[in-house]
Design a protein around this motif. Structure first.
Motif, PDB file in Angstrom:
ATOM      1  N   PHE A 102       0.844  -1.191   0.000  1.00  0.00           N
ATOM      2  CA  PHE A 102       0.000   0.000   0.000  1.00  0.00           C
ATOM      3  C   PHE A 102       0.881   1.243   0.000  1.00  0.00           C
ATOM      4  O   PHE A 102       1.772   1.383   0.851  1.00  0.00           O
ATOM      5  N   THR A 107      -8.824   0.291   3.050  1.00  0.00           N
ATOM      6  CA  THR A 107      -8.593   1.579   2.399  1.00  0.00           C
ATOM      7  C   THR A 107      -9.962   2.193   2.117  1.00  0.00           C
ATOM      8  O   THR A 107     -10.999   1.610   2.463  1.00  0.00           O
ATOM      9  N   GLU A 113      -3.374   3.556  -2.349  1.00  0.00           N
ATOM     10  CA  GLU A 113      -4.333   4.174  -1.449  1.00  0.00           C
ATOM     11  C   GLU A 113      -3.800   4.120  -0.028  1.00  0.00           C
ATOM     12  O   GLU A 113      -2.955   3.278   0.310  1.00  0.00           O
ATOM     13  N   LYS A 114      -4.314   4.968   0.803  1.00  0.00           N
ATOM     14  CA  LYS A 114      -3.930   5.028   2.202  1.00  0.00           C
ATOM     15  C   LYS A 114      -4.664   3.952   3.008  1.00  0.00           C
ATOM     16  O   LYS A 114      -5.874   3.754   2.837  1.00  0.00           O
ATOM     17  N   VAL A 115      -3.949   3.252   3.854  1.00  0.00           N
ATOM     18  CA  VAL A 115      -4.579   2.325   4.794  1.00  0.00           C
ATOM     19  C   VAL A 115      -5.175   3.146   5.936  1.00  0.00           C
ATOM     20  O   VAL A 115      -4.475   3.886   6.617  1.00  0.00           O
TER      21      VAL A 115
END
Length: 290
Positions: free
Chosen positions: A31, A94, A78-80
């Protein structure tokens, strides 16, 4: 799909961990939400990385990323926003999906974010980090959306579609006025999230807002925000000499584990973290405690 190893972070440490784990035949997901190490990309010339002298930071990162993309690694840019330890795996989320992994390597770089007072205490009790899958819980309620980055207005507008009212706190310059009429822009810095067993309000220096939820939108969140039991020393993740954190199955490497903040060190630590994660999984599969 359940992965063997999830790597959070796409800098030198994260890419090194993913490449190492994949080369050993493990199912790996990585990620990365910030363009693959903007900090290193800002360096005009890197002169001390072994075997690749006199290359710009951006060129060096492109070399790393090209190597990563040739490996059998699933890359999620994408950001966790959610990470939780389940009985025999880790659940990750996400804004657009849910994932599972048997072990996790944290390679998130330097955390520059501080938790808002009350944020950790009310995580899951009115405090959330994304709108995916949880907006129904706030239907018809008053909430706050606190943003330190500009590219989240779509998320704020989504909140306004289901919530009674949204107080929007843009903690950055040049924000675009919201379209929805039930969004109120508040140009004050939040200081504290309040509540008892659930969020009941948000305080600024001069005002108090009665709320039932607070959504935090940052480029990156302090790791302790979604792994509250993670042992932190100063601003760094505490690891032993095998890159193991205090949480079984969670390993860490690179700048997030402290100084010196050097590319060579980060890549080496990422490799160590991946090898330790592989050993952990092998022992676990054999019924041997790590």
């Amino acid at each position: 799909m359940r992965y063997n190893i999830a790597v959070i972070g796409g800098g030198p440490a994260g890419i090194s961990a993913a490449v190492t784990a994949s080369s050993k035949g493990r199912r790996v997901i990585l990620f990365e939400a910030h363009g693959f190490s903007p900090r290193l990309r800002s360096v005009a010339k890197v002169t001390d990385y072994m075997g690749i002298p006199d290359m710009s930071g951006s060129q060096l990162m492109d070399t790393f990323v090209n190597h990563l993309r040739k490996m059998d690694v699933d890359i999620i840019e994408e950001k966790v926003v959610f990470l939780k330890e389940e009985e025999d795996y880790f659940a990750l989320q996400t804004n657009s999906g849910n994932f599972e992994a048997e072990a996790v390597v944290l390679a998130t770089g330097i955390s520059r974010s501080d938790l808002l007072t009350g944020e950790r205490e009310f995580l899951g009790k009115g405090v959330a980090y994304c709108t995916h899958g949880c907006t129904e819980n706030f239907k018809g309620k008053c909430v706050a959306a606190i943003a330190t980055v500009p590219n989240i207005m779509d998320e704020v507008e989504k909140l306004a579609e289901v919530c009674k009212h949204v107080y929007f706190f843009p903690c950055y310059s040049g924000f675009v006025p919201p379209k929805n009429k039930n969004i109120t822009v508040v140009l004050e810095a939040p200081t504290e999230i309040t509540g008892t067993t659930q969020v009941t309000g948000l305080r600024t220096e001069n005002n108090y807002f009665n709320l039932q939820g607070v959504f935090m939108f940052r480029a990156s969140d302090p790791l302790s925000s979604f792994l509250p039991e993670l042992q932190i020393k100063g601003r760094s993740i505490y690891v032993d000499d095998q890159a193991q954190t205090n949480i079984e199955g969670v390993f860490a490497g690179g700048d997030c584990t402290g100084q010196p903040w050097q590319c060579n060190r980060a890549a080496g630590q990422g490799q160590k973290a991946a090898l330790s994660a592989i050993r952990y999984l092998s022992l676990r599969d054999a019924g041997i405690k790590y």
